[in-house]
Design a protein around this motif. Structure first.
Motif, PDB file in Angstrom:
ATOM      1  N   ALA A   1      14.329  83.472  69.213  1.00 30.25           N
ATOM      2  CA  ALA A   1      13.551  82.100  69.247  1.00 30.25           C
ATOM      3  C   ALA A   1      13.009  81.926  70.675  1.00 30.25           C
ATOM      4  O   ALA A   1      12.915  82.917  71.475  1.00 30.25           O
ATOM      5  N   GLU A   2      12.336  80.954  70.600  1.00 30.00           N
ATOM      6  CA  GLU A   2      11.277  80.601  71.791  1.00 30.00           C
ATOM      7  C   GLU A   2      12.216  79.900  73.154  1.00 30.00           C
ATOM      8  O   GLU A   2      11.450  79.500  73.865  1.00 30.00           O
ATOM      9  N   GLY A   3      13.356  79.574  72.891  1.00 32.99           N
ATOM     10  CA  GLY A   3      14.179  79.121  73.978  1.00 32.99           C
ATOM     11  C   GLY A   3      15.583  78.768  73.472  1.00 32.99           C
ATOM     12  O   GLY A   3      15.631  78.838  72.382  1.00 32.99           O
TER      13      GLY A   3
ATOM     14  N   VAL B   1      17.098  86.129  65.281  1.00 23.77           N
ATOM     15  CA  VAL B   1      16.111  85.223  65.498  1.00 23.77           C
ATOM     16  C   VAL B   1      15.691  85.421  66.851  1.00 23.77           C
ATOM     17  O   VAL B   1      16.328  84.880  67.803  1.00 23.77           O
TER      18      VAL B   1
END
Lengths: 419, 446
Positions: free
Chosen positions: A71-73, A69
């Motif tokens: 992820a954005e942060g 994944v």
């Protein structure tokens, strides 16, 4: 992947093992692949970035079967893994520095939900002052949140400990998240010879995966996860208190489990690491210095040189920092008459290193038991990527030796102040 | 659970009194064109308006109650009130009992006669040249959902008359038990859905994510079930604050990754659970506990929120989600249609459903005005009902033409009581601007 195979397995090795040359971040990634997680979540941050790049490459190459994944942060990185773990996934991620700070909200919660997530911290100093270099400030800052935290000395130890971390985390008597801390720069990019265990042997070591037997989000066994507790009426306070007490019990249990898992690892793979506290040339020592992480290599060299020069000095290395190995450390401290503690981060409240601060609690226990106090002092070095050299450690040894005859200074010694 | 049935609905605005329906009925039922013998009667005049005299096939029929011969019975298969000629004693009591003049003496036979809906294909309906008659059920939801299990326990601790509770119960009925439900801090868990001290209000797996990480955590759950080949619906029921403010990053990230989850936002336009504080979805001018009314300083009175609401559903459209829609509990058929589509879309990727949900406590209106407030929001275009998918683009599901003035909405609740004429004209101006904006998106080629 740029892994170079240096040697073929030899008869002397206890298990089939490939020998490769790699950096610490790659070693961690290879260890993760060996542990066969279902889900990894990644977000890049220096000096961790090449670790997640290696993980991504292993998955892309088909050498690791995990859901990745992007992820954005970091906040979402750990959150995704919490969801995955609650649905039964073995999970892994890595972060450091500001990423760990941003992750703090779900980080705090992971241990409370007893989710056995494994996360490398490729340790980095805290900002500000702005810095992208190594230091233990990030991991030290979150030491009070109920994660098991172990620090590695070598790239080989990074690899072996990262695999072991899954087994420790998922042990039914523990069920806690584990941080494997490897020093930013020194271990993350330090390239060395590494023995790579055989996958089938690791599979046998790991056993059957069972990560959400205790709490799950599963329509086949519906339950409410983390309902409200606390307050001043009904069962509220006692529910909360029993949760917390259980966490603390899990932390204490982990001390035993870490020892057991290290012992099993040594038997299966022929490599032995001190699980909690390592003693180096301590048996006949008058005094000792205390270290954490990769600095220990240079420290051991300095000890050897000091020994050659006739100094009766030894070394105590902490591997398991959280939970703090009080009993094991107590045994080591009983062997010496003065102690110098070298930290790679600062404790702002006590004007000393955090490991020194923790150790002072053990020194109190020592004093209670023996009736005499052990003079000690704090050294702070290696901040923001600074090297703690053999030369620095000679200064540490000399200053510690002086405690045998002179009063201990109140102020810490800052090793790299003029570097 | 009971069942509801189709009925013949009449729109008096479309009727011109031509009588074609009566002719059609008389023809099929009596073989004559004698309108007096038709079971459907249009009465009234052009000036006074027309009315319908027709059997309503009542659920609690008075004709049946008054009949001394048991000649009239409610048929629970068809919904029709059947008349049995062999039992009828021609007393005509039923014609007195009926309030709708739905059963009357047929002079041609000497017995009463009533509508039997022509076995489900009433001849009058297609005969109307003005579409004033329709044969419909208004209770599709009741029939479909009524028998399904309510997956929330009775006795949730919501405020009296809470619209969110209504929405939650309908949503979970529809989504069903193979679901994992995320309810971040707010009214939804606040009323006990996740539970308190060992009890829970939900019969399916449910959890408190953080206010900030709902979409990320739920995505992790869904991914693992996908990995092991299990079809589990991942549903979030989140408040507007957690979605549009502090939880927005994880929401946006999950939408960008097209995570297979259904994210429902219950937009009550503020942090109502914590005491009615302002969120970025709070509309301009609204009183909240952090945008209070006061005399201010420097001659600048404090008059409620000074910024317009963030339009979260439009932001989600710009993520090109598999499905994005707005809905209102005042339009339940529309809501159910969208829920169906969102569930299906969530099997392919990210589905987002934004439900406007009036808050009786925080908006300051009586509980019995819940649906009225919800409806007025739509009728004034204060909010608009539309749906979007990447293939078909955006289109309205409820006409936004000919809206009522926004004051019809604003005056229905206390949170706007203080508004100055300038503030009202600002809001009306924004309503017009928002409509133009959404229409532009609706007309865009996709």
């Amino acid at each position: 992947m740029t892994t170079a195979i240096l040697e073929t397995p030899t008869q002397t090795q206890p298990a089939k093992q490939k020998v490769i040359l790699c950096e610490g971040n790659e070693a961690a990634a290879l260890a993760v692949a060996l542990a066969r997680p279902d889900m990894v979540a990644v977000y890049p941050i220096t000096p961790q970035s090449s670790l997640v790049e290696h993980v991504a490459a292993l998955i892309a190459d088909g050498r690791m079967d995990a859901d990745i994944v992007d992820a954005e942060g970091e906040h979402s990185v750990l959150s995704v893994l919490q969801g995955g773990a609650l649905a039964g996934a073995r999970t892994y991620t890595a972060t450091c520095g500001p990423g760990l700070a941003f992750m703090f909200e779900p980080y705090f919660r992971t241990s409370g939900m007893r989710l056995p997530i494994v996360m490398s911290i490729v340790t980095r100093d805290g900002i500000t002052p702005q810095s992208v270099w190594g230091g233990h400030q990030d991991a030290m800052t979150v030491r009070e949140v109920g994660w098991v935290q172990v620090y590695c000395e070598t790239v080989q130890e990074v690899l072996d400990t990262t695999v072991m971390a899954f087994k420790i985390a998922e042990h039914h008597d523990v069920m806690l998240p584990v941080n494997v801390c490897l020093d930013g720069n020194y271990l993350s990019y330090g390239t060395s010879r590494v023995e790579l265990p055989d996958q089938a042997e690791v599979d046998a070591f790991m056993g059957v995966k069972d990560v959400n037997w205790h709490v799950a989000l599963d329509p086949h066994r519906p339950m409410a996860v983390d309902p409200l507790t606390g307050g001043t009426s009904g069962k509220g306070p006692s529910t909360f208190v029993r949760y917390r007490k259980g966490q603390c019990r899990g932390m204490q249990n982990s001390l035993r489990v870490i020892e057991e898992v290290h012992e099993e690892w040594a038997q299966r793979f022929g490599r032995s690491f001190a699980p909690l506290v390592e003693e180096y040339r301590l048996e006949d020592a008058d005094y000792a210095i205390m270290t954490l992480g990769s600095m220990t290599g240079a420290a051991k060299d300095a000890i050897d040189e000091a020994r050659d020069a006739g100094k009766r000095v030894g070394l105590i290395k902490i591997k398991t920092f959280s939970p703090f190995p009080v009993e094991a450390l107590l045994k080591s401290l009983k062997k010496i008459r003065a102690l110098g503690v070298v930290d790679r981060s600062v404790g702002f409240r006590w004007n000393c290193g955090p490991m020194y601060q923790e150790t002072m609690g053990v020194l109190y226990r020592l004093c209670s038991e023996t009736g005499s106090s052990l003079p000690s002092m704090s050294f702070i070095g290696g901040l923001a990527g600074a090297d703690i050299t053999v030369g620095h450690f000679h200064r540490v040894i000399e200053a510690t030796e002086s405690l045998l005859t002179k009063p201990a200074p109140i102020e810490p010694v800052w090793l790299n102040e003029r570097d | 659970m009971g069942k509801s049935y189709n009925t013949i609905a009449f729109d008096s605005n479309k009727c011109d009194g031509c009588g074609d329906c009566m002719t059609a009925c008389a023809t099929i039922k009596t073989g004559t064109d004698d309108k007096a013998r038709s079971r459907i009667q249009i009465v009234g005049s052009e000036t006074d308006g027309f009315e319908l005299a027709l059997c309503r096939q009542c659920g609690d029929p008075k004709c049946v109650t008054v009949c001394p011969a048991a000649a009239l019975t409610k048929n629970f298969d068809s919904g029709v009130i059947d008349w049995d000629a062999s039992k009828c004693v021609d007393c005509l009591l039923c014609t007195v009992g009926c309030a709708y003049a739905g059963i009357a003496l047929d002079a041609g036979t000497g017995h009463v006669a009533k509508c039997d809906t022509c076995d489900g294909a009433p001849a009058c309906v297609p005969a109307c040249p003005h579409d004033a008659l329709t044969y419909i059920t208004t209770s599709r939801i009741y029939n479909e959902v009524g028998g399904w299990e309510d997956l929330f326990a009775p006795g949730l601790a919501g405020c009296q008359g809470c619209n969110t509770e209504l929405l939650m119960r309908h949503t979970l009925r529809r989504v069903g038990p193979e679901t994992v439900l995320a309810t971040p801090p707010g009214c939804v868990p606040g009323m006990g859905s996740v539970g308190f001290n060992g009890t829970t209000g939900t019969k399916i797996p449910v959890f408190h994510p953080l206010l900030t990480n709902t979409a990320a955590m739920l995505a992790g759950v869904k991914r693992q079930y996908k990995r092991v080949g299990r079809d589990v619906t991942a549903l979030a029921i989140a408040g507007d604050g957690g979605a549009s403010d502090v939880g927005f990053q994880s929401l946006s990230g999950a939408a960008e990754r097209n995570e297979q989850i259904l994210f429902m936002v219950v937009d009550n336009e503020g942090y109502m659970n914590t005491g009615m504080q302002r969120s970025s979805c709070t509309p301009y001018g609204a009183w909240t506990s952090t945008t209070p009314i006061g005399k201010g300083s420097g001659g600048m009175p404090s008059q409620g929120k000074t910024q317009d609401a963030k339009n979260l559903p439009l932001i989600m459209v710009n993520h090109r989600c598999e499905y994005v829609a707005t809905a209102s509990t005042a339009y339940m058929e529309d809501l159910y249609d969208k829920l169906d589509k969102a569930i299906q879309a969530s099997k392919r990727g990210f589905a987002y459903l934004h439900v406007y949900s009036p808050c009786t406590t925080g908006w300051r209106f009586p509980t019995d005005q819940n649906m009225e407030v919800a409806r007025k929001a739509v009728e004034t275009n204060f909010v608009m009902l539309w749906e979007y998918n990447p293939k078909d683009g955006l289109h309205f599901t409820h006409s936004a033409d000919e809206p009522l003035p926004v004051t019809e909405y604003l005056k229905a609740m206390g949170r706007f009581r203080h508004l100055s004429p300038d503030q009202i004209s600002h809001i009306q101006g924004k309503v017009v601007e928002n409509l133009a904006f959404v229409k532009q998106m609706a007309h865009r080629e996709n």
